[in-house]
Scaffold this active site. Structure first.
Site, PDB file in Angstrom:
ATOM      1  CE1 TYR A 142      40.762  16.832 -35.756  1.00 13.15           C
ATOM      2  CE2 TYR A 142      41.534  15.628 -37.678  1.00 13.15           C
ATOM      3  CZ  TYR A 142      40.840  15.657 -36.485  1.00 13.15           C
ATOM      4  OH  TYR A 142      40.221  14.519 -36.020  1.00 13.15           O
ATOM      5  CG  ASP A 237      49.626  16.545 -38.563  1.00 12.03           C
ATOM      6  OD1 ASP A 237      49.768  15.630 -39.403  1.00 12.03           O
ATOM      7  OD2 ASP A 237      48.591  16.703 -37.894  1.00 12.03           O
ATOM      8  CE  LYS A 270      43.488  12.536 -43.672  1.00  7.92           C
ATOM      9  NZ  LYS A 270      43.617  13.637 -42.749  1.00  7.92           N
TER      10      LYS A 270
HETATM   11  C1  LIG Z   1      43.443  13.574 -41.210  1.00  3.64           C
HETATM   12  C2  LIG Z   1      44.419  14.277 -40.362  1.00  3.64           C
HETATM   13  C3  LIG Z   1      44.744  13.827 -39.084  1.00  3.64           C
HETATM   14  C4  LIG Z   1      44.006  12.703 -38.406  1.00  3.64           C
HETATM   15  O1  LIG Z   1      44.172  11.501 -39.057  1.00  3.64           O
HETATM   16  P1  LIG Z   1      43.078  10.326 -38.782  1.00  3.64           P
HETATM   17  O2  LIG Z   1      43.636   9.166 -39.521  1.00  3.64           O
HETATM   18  O3  LIG Z   1      41.780  10.844 -39.308  1.00  3.64           O
HETATM   19  O4  LIG Z   1      43.024  10.120 -37.319  1.00  3.64           O
HETATM   20  C5  LIG Z   1      45.775  14.452 -38.413  1.00  3.64           C
HETATM   21  N1  LIG Z   1      46.427  15.494 -38.948  1.00  3.64           N
HETATM   22  C6  LIG Z   1      46.130  15.971 -40.168  1.00  3.64           C
HETATM   23  C7  LIG Z   1      46.920  17.103 -40.732  1.00  3.64           C
HETATM   24  C8  LIG Z   1      45.102  15.391 -40.912  1.00  3.64           C
HETATM   25  O5  LIG Z   1      44.779  15.911 -42.095  1.00  3.64           O
END
Ligand SMILES: *Cc1c(COP(=O)(O)O)cnc(C)c1O
Length: 438
Positions: A142, A237, A270
């Site tokens: 994601y 990511d 995060k």
């Molecule tokens: C949480 C997450 C996102 C999205 O971040 P948001 O602040 O919720 O938009 C993107 N990539 C990864 C790997 C994530 O865990």
């Protein structure tokens, strides 16, 4: 005092599904979401005054636990100085310097407000910098909810993906190729077919959105080689893994295993916001100079680099940079996973787990799954019963089998022991169920 049930009914009248992000609605596990009224350290309390040991930590940011005194003070002081200026501040420089200091592959960063924005901007920058259109992602990873990334695999490898959400026209995902995680043969075939058109490959190096699945070292090594060979950018990511699995993120873990390894682009979120809306993306100076106002790739944000959020992020990074922080967090997290595995063994139930730094996952299966398909084939009904058994015993796990879990520095050995005891009781009840009872 309103009950969770009453609040959920009221919420559903004014908010779609009663929640502002779908997984909070407990749809995967059933039941009523807990409405949280406050949190402190490793604990959260719901509207009915019940306490839970929190293993979600706002899906990762709360690596110090809730309400850490130094972070709270930094936020209070920053808020008193002003909420938002729409003009640059020194604190943004400090946070950028801190990120660059901890992640050697990153020479410049741009701050944004969510992981979604950071991922979306990374794709645009990769396309702008390479002049190519195609992007590669992996099933089960994601990267936020930008249109081009809401895509699932097509029926064959040569075909591009299908949207996973209504409202995304097929044309918008026609340049997104979706491959199986950890599948070297598919990766090689994709580059053989599309190599010169691929702008970037985006990957969760340790995937936390299909529970907890590591990219194998040979797979990662080959991915790096293929990207370099074909002039595609490798985008890590690290919204979840950054400053969470290690101080230098997952890329520092792979750099230890693959000499000279580094990604071309990195996405953070995060933990760097410490619980406030803050995310970032970074790369080399050369690539980042393609961004406006220097270059032709447009990107902007009214609240980007927000002074209160940057204060929160900086204070958080300062705490986690202290010597021994990650050693202690890793050991505590490992003790949780080992405790869960031990409780399952005692109950005669197959369970396997893994962790890195303060991030963990566990599966009701005999072996760690290598990809999304295998994760989704593990025992969902058993996971759901386990989730509710733990919740009833005061342990708040992620409400879906495809989500990772998070331990904070505030979780004590006693919290872990209480969690393992709850697991032992829940799994004993599970083992006592009639076989085939579903
Ligand atoms: C949480 C997450 C996102 C999205 O971040 P948001 O602040 O919720 O938009 C993107 N990539 C990864 C790997 C994530 O865990």
């Amino acid at each position: 005092m309103a009950t969770n049930e009453e609040l959920f009914a009221r919420a559903q009248r004014v908010i779609p599904g009663g929640v502002n992000s779908p997984v909070r609605a407990f749809r995967a596990v059933g039941g009523t979401p807990r409405f949280i009224s406050r949190a402190q350290g490793p604990y959260m309390w719901d509207a009915e005054g019940r306490r839970y040991i929190d293993y979600i930590g706002s899906w990762g940011p709360m690596i110090l636990g809730h309400g850490h005194p130094a972070v709270l003070q930094a936020v209070q002081e920053a808020a008193a100085e002003g909420f938002s200026f729409g003009a640059p501040t020194e604190r943004e420089i400090e946070l950028a310097e801190a990120i660059i200091g901890l992640v050697p592959s990153v020479e410049q960063v741009r701050l944004v407000s969510s992981g979604t924005e950071a991922g979306m901007s990374t794709i645009r920058l990769a396309r702008g910098a390479t002049g190519r259109s195609k992007i590669v992602k992996f099933e089960g990873c994601y990267h936020g909810h930008a249109d081009a990334l809401l895509v699932k695999a097509g029926s064959g490898l040569a075909t591009f993906g299908f949207p996973t959400s209504a409202g995304v026209p097929p044309e918008v995902v026609q340049h997104t190729l979706v491959l199986e995680y950890n599948n070297v043969a598919q990766l090689e075939q994709a580059f053989a077919t599309h190599g010169p058109q691929i702008a970037c490959v985006m990957i969760e190096p340790i995937a936390g959105n299909m529970n907890f699945v590591r990219a194998g070292v040979p797979f990662m090594k080959r991915l790096r080689e293929l990207c370099t060979q074909h002039g595609a950018l490798l985008a890590f990511d690290e919204v979840m893994t950054g400053f969470r699995v290690a101080l230098g993120g997952a890329q520092s873990v792979y750099a230890r295993l693959i000499p000279g390894f580094k990604p071309d682009m990195s996405v953070f979120g995060k933990v760097i916001g410490g619980g406030m809306p803050l995310a970032a993306f970074g790369s080399t100076k050369d690539i980042m100079s393609q961004l406006a106002p220097l270059g032709p790739v447009y990107q902007a944000g009214t609240l980007s680099g927000n002074p209160v959020a940057t204060a929160c992020g900086l204070a958080t990074l300062k705490e986690i940079s202290k010597p021994g922080f990650f050693e202690a967090l890793s050991a505590r997290t490992r003790s949780l996973v080992e405790g869960l595995a031990g409780a399952a063994r005692h109950a005669g139930i197959p369970l396997v787990g893994d962790s890195e730094g303060g991030m963990f996952g566990f599966f009701f299966s005999a072996e760690l799954p290598p990809n999304y398909g295998v994760v989704m084939g593990t025992d969902k009904e058993r996971f759901n019963r386990f989730f509710h058994g733990m919740l009833e015993r005061g342990v708040y796990l992620a409400p879906a089998l495809y989500e990772a879990g998070f331990v904070s520095a505030a979780h004590t050995a006693d919290d872990i022991a209480a969690t393992v005891a709850a697991a032992a009781a829940t799994l004993a009840a599970e083992a006592a169920r009639a076989p085939g009872g579903g």
